[in-house]
Scaffold this active site. Structure first.
Site, PDB file in Angstrom:
ATOM      1  N   ARG A  23     -12.020 -44.430   1.147  1.00  0.00           N
ATOM      2  CA  ARG A  23     -12.875 -44.323   2.340  1.00  0.00           C
ATOM      3  C   ARG A  23     -13.074 -45.700   2.996  1.00  0.00           C
ATOM      4  NH1 ARG A  23     -17.357 -46.708   4.383  1.00  0.00           N
ATOM      5  NH2 ARG A  23     -18.372 -46.640   2.337  1.00  0.00           N
ATOM      6  N   ASP A  24     -13.813 -46.595   2.337  1.00  0.00           N
ATOM      7  CA  ASP A  24     -14.114 -47.904   2.937  1.00  0.00           C
ATOM      8  C   ASP A  24     -12.821 -48.683   3.173  1.00  0.00           C
ATOM      9  OD1 ASP A  24     -15.412 -50.288   3.739  1.00  0.00           O
ATOM     10  OD2 ASP A  24     -17.011 -50.032   2.288  1.00  0.00           O
ATOM     11  N   HIS A 215     -23.405 -52.206  -3.235  1.00  0.00           N
ATOM     12  CA  HIS A 215     -22.116 -52.140  -2.522  1.00  0.00           C
ATOM     13  C   HIS A 215     -21.878 -53.497  -1.876  1.00  0.00           C
ATOM     14  CE1 HIS A 215     -19.258 -49.907   0.299  1.00  0.00           C
ATOM     15  NE2 HIS A 215     -19.502 -50.990   1.021  1.00  0.00           N
ATOM     16  N   CYS A 248     -16.107 -52.395   7.619  1.00  0.00           N
ATOM     17  CA  CYS A 248     -16.602 -51.501   8.660  1.00  0.00           C
ATOM     18  C   CYS A 248     -15.977 -51.897   9.995  1.00  0.00           C
ATOM     19  CB  CYS A 248     -18.120 -51.586   8.745  1.00  0.00           C
ATOM     20  SG  CYS A 248     -18.781 -50.650  10.138  1.00  0.00           S
TER      21      CYS A 248
HETATM   22  N1  COA Z   1     -16.957 -35.082  12.610  1.00  0.00           N
HETATM   23  C1  COA Z   1     -16.098 -34.726  13.587  1.00  0.00           C
HETATM   24  N2  COA Z   1     -16.383 -34.743  14.880  1.00  0.00           N
HETATM   25  C2  COA Z   1     -17.628 -35.129  15.218  1.00  0.00           C
HETATM   26  C3  COA Z   1     -18.563 -35.525  14.265  1.00  0.00           C
HETATM   27  C4  COA Z   1     -18.196 -35.494  12.912  1.00  0.00           C
HETATM   28  N3  COA Z   1     -19.036 -35.856  11.938  1.00  0.00           N
HETATM   29  N4  COA Z   1     -19.703 -35.867  14.901  1.00  0.00           N
HETATM   30  C5  COA Z   1     -19.486 -35.689  16.211  1.00  0.00           C
HETATM   31  N5  COA Z   1     -18.235 -35.253  16.394  1.00  0.00           N
HETATM   32  C6  COA Z   1     -17.580 -34.934  17.668  1.00  0.00           C
HETATM   33  C7  COA Z   1     -18.407 -33.985  18.483  1.00  0.00           C
HETATM   34  O1  COA Z   1     -18.112 -32.670  18.108  1.00  0.00           O
HETATM   35  C8  COA Z   1     -17.973 -34.338  19.874  1.00  0.00           C
HETATM   36  O2  COA Z   1     -16.710 -33.753  20.119  1.00  0.00           O
HETATM   37  P1  COA Z   1     -16.266 -33.286  21.589  1.00  0.00           P
HETATM   38  O3  COA Z   1     -16.193 -34.551  22.391  1.00  0.00           O
HETATM   39  O4  COA Z   1     -14.948 -32.660  21.331  1.00  0.00           O
HETATM   40  O5  COA Z   1     -17.350 -32.365  22.018  1.00  0.00           O
HETATM   41  C9  COA Z   1     -17.771 -35.832  19.826  1.00  0.00           C
HETATM   42  O6  COA Z   1     -17.489 -36.131  18.445  1.00  0.00           O
HETATM   43  C10 COA Z   1     -18.976 -36.624  20.287  1.00  0.00           C
HETATM   44  O7  COA Z   1     -20.128 -36.190  19.571  1.00  0.00           O
HETATM   45  P2  COA Z   1     -21.466 -37.047  19.482  1.00  0.00           P
HETATM   46  O8  COA Z   1     -22.450 -36.319  18.660  1.00  0.00           O
HETATM   47  O9  COA Z   1     -21.847 -37.464  20.873  1.00  0.00           O
HETATM   48  O10 COA Z   1     -21.003 -38.276  18.632  1.00  0.00           O
HETATM   49  P3  COA Z   1     -20.840 -39.794  19.057  1.00  0.00           P
HETATM   50  O11 COA Z   1     -19.642 -39.960  19.904  1.00  0.00           O
HETATM   51  O12 COA Z   1     -22.134 -40.303  19.560  1.00  0.00           O
HETATM   52  O13 COA Z   1     -20.515 -40.439  17.621  1.00  0.00           O
HETATM   53  C11 COA Z   1     -20.757 -40.444  15.227  1.00  0.00           C
HETATM   54  C12 COA Z   1     -21.460 -40.405  16.572  1.00  0.00           C
HETATM   55  C13 COA Z   1     -21.797 -40.733  14.173  1.00  0.00           C
HETATM   56  C14 COA Z   1     -20.074 -39.129  14.971  1.00  0.00           C
HETATM   57  C15 COA Z   1     -19.664 -41.556  15.250  1.00  0.00           C
HETATM   58  O14 COA Z   1     -20.221 -42.738  15.743  1.00  0.00           O
HETATM   59  C16 COA Z   1     -19.084 -41.803  13.895  1.00  0.00           C
HETATM   60  O15 COA Z   1     -18.345 -40.992  13.372  1.00  0.00           O
HETATM   61  N6  COA Z   1     -19.383 -42.970  13.279  1.00  0.00           N
HETATM   62  C17 COA Z   1     -18.956 -43.273  11.941  1.00  0.00           C
HETATM   63  C18 COA Z   1     -18.652 -44.716  11.833  1.00  0.00           C
HETATM   64  C19 COA Z   1     -18.191 -45.081  10.431  1.00  0.00           C
HETATM   65  O16 COA Z   1     -17.739 -44.286   9.641  1.00  0.00           O
HETATM   66  N7  COA Z   1     -18.279 -46.386  10.131  1.00  0.00           N
HETATM   67  C20 COA Z   1     -17.840 -46.925   8.887  1.00  0.00           C
HETATM   68  C21 COA Z   1     -18.607 -46.474   7.716  1.00  0.00           C
HETATM   69  S1  COA Z   1     -20.167 -47.232   7.557  1.00  0.00           S
HETATM   70 ZN    ZN Z   2     -18.520 -51.216   2.834  1.00  0.00          ZN
END
Ligand code: COA
Ligand code: ZN
Length: 324
Positions: A23-24, A215, A248
């Site tokens: 994952r990370d 972590h 990240c």
């Molecule tokens: N899995 C898949 N798709 C997702 C989702 C998820 N967990 N959460 C939201 N989406 C999709 C929505 O369905 C939407 O799709 P559409 O455009 O087809 O309708 C789109 O993404 C936007 O949704 P929204 O709720 O507005 O999300 P966002 O764009 O504001 O993003 C997160 C928010 C949290 C989903 C996103 O920032 C993210 O995945 N971040 C993770 C970062 C990460 O893993 N960092 C490293 C680890 S710490």
């Molecule tokens: Zn980390």
């Protein structure tokens, strides 16, 4: 291997390692590793003796394209007895997806600092916390325990120092809501040993039942020193990534986690049981350049474990005439 006894350097006789490279590690690699290769990587890690493996994340494919195949990976990997398979989840949509994949537990995530939370999750801390509290309840109702990872607790790449009071308040809210564990994350390697020890001590005194994991990232070369400091306060659970992969993508300057093989090697030398078979792990680490298409430069793989010895140069015998 037996270790010398020291009156100063002491800690638990046994620790557990959560391998987070799938994952990370893979979330920040520029190449998208094919699903088949991810599954083979996970299966190889499953044979190494980890307590936990973080297999993937259920994030938006726009945010983390490298892990868009989370369902396929979870369904296709083989599950080894004794290993708990977890996955990172940032929001309710991710929880729904993750619960369809029979995880043993889930790792919910938010940041202790406001700016990193917004950059990483596109939510305020208040929004993330509310969503994670609801997710904790929903996951528990579905019979899946959750761990909550708090990012940037030792420093934020946008804001600098992070208030330990804020970290403790967040941790307490999740412990009270039924989280089975809390991970304190040093997202960009800003932690230093005394800081790690002092927050770990405070956490274990204030929330003794909260299941602390640490972590660490090795961004500034302090990863192992910080791990040692945490262990001396009694911490028994460590995240680490094979080959020191990781980082990240939404934290400027982020780089690899503390390397699992170096962590295992250090603790093994001191007689601490990690459950991990270092030889098997090093075989997996040797395959990382092929997996991620770059030189992963594992120091331990290059040098070998500390008691790996070498043939003396051929001229020695001649020069000293067989004398000792
Ligand atoms: N899995 C898949 N798709 C997702 C989702 C998820 N967990 N959460 C939201 N989406 C999709 C929505 O369905 C939407 O799709 P559409 O455009 O087809 O309708 C789109 O993404 C936007 O949704 P929204 O709720 O507005 O999300 P966002 O764009 O504001 O993003 C997160 C928010 C949290 C989903 C996103 O920032 C993210 O995945 N971040 C993770 C970062 C990460 O893993 N960092 C490293 C680890 S710490
Ligand atoms: Zn980390």
């Amino acid at each position: 291997m037996s270790a010398a006894i020291s009156t100063r350097l002491r800690g638990p006789a046994r620790i557990e390692i959560n391998e987070v490279a799938p994952r990370d590690g893979l979330q920040i690699e520029p190449v998208v590793v094919p699903t088949d290769a991810k599954v083979a990587f996970l299966d190889a890690l499953s044979a190494c003796g980890f307590a936990r493996i973080e297999a993937t994340s259920f994030t938006s494919a726009k945010a983390i394209p490298a892990l868009a195949d989370a369902e396929a990976v979870m369904h296709r990997m083989a599950r080894a007895a004794g290993v708990r398979y977890t996955a990172l989840v940032p929001n309710l949509r991710g929880l729904e997806r993750a619960l369809s994949c029979r995880p043993d537990e889930l790792n919910l995530v938010m940041s202790a600092s406001e700016t990193h939370n917004r950059a990483n999750l596109r939510m305020t801390r208040v929004q993330s916390q509310a969503q994670l509290l609801a997710m904790t309840e929903a996951a528990n109702a579905a019979g899946v325990p959750v761990n909550v990872s708090l990012s940037t607790v030792f420093g934020c790449p946008f804001e600098g120092e992070v208030d330990p009071d804020a970290v403790m308040a967040l941790a307490e809210s999740f412990a009270n809501a039924g989280a089975a564990g809390i991970t304190l994350c040093d997202t960009t390697g800003m932690a230093y040993p005394i800081q790690v020890a002092s927050l770990c001590e405070r956490f274990q005194q204030g929330l003794p039942q909260a299941g602390l994991t640490i972590h660490l990232h090795n961004t500034r070369g302090m990863g192992l020193a910080n791990a040692l400091a945490a262990w001396q306060t009694g911490v028994t659970r460590f995240d680490a990534a094979a080959g020191g992969l990781g980082g990240c993508p939404f934290a400027p300057g982020a780089s690899g986690n503390v390397s699992t093989e170096e962590l295992v090697h250090m603790f093994a030398a001191m007689g601490v049981d990690t459950g991990v078979d270092l030889g098997r792990l090093l075989d997996v680490v040797a395959g990382l350049p092929a997996l991620v298409q770059r030189d992963t430069a594992s120091q331990l793989l290059r040098a070998g474990p500390r008691l790996r010895t070498h043939q003396p140069p051929a001229w020695l015998a001649e020069h000293f005439g067989g004398q000792h």
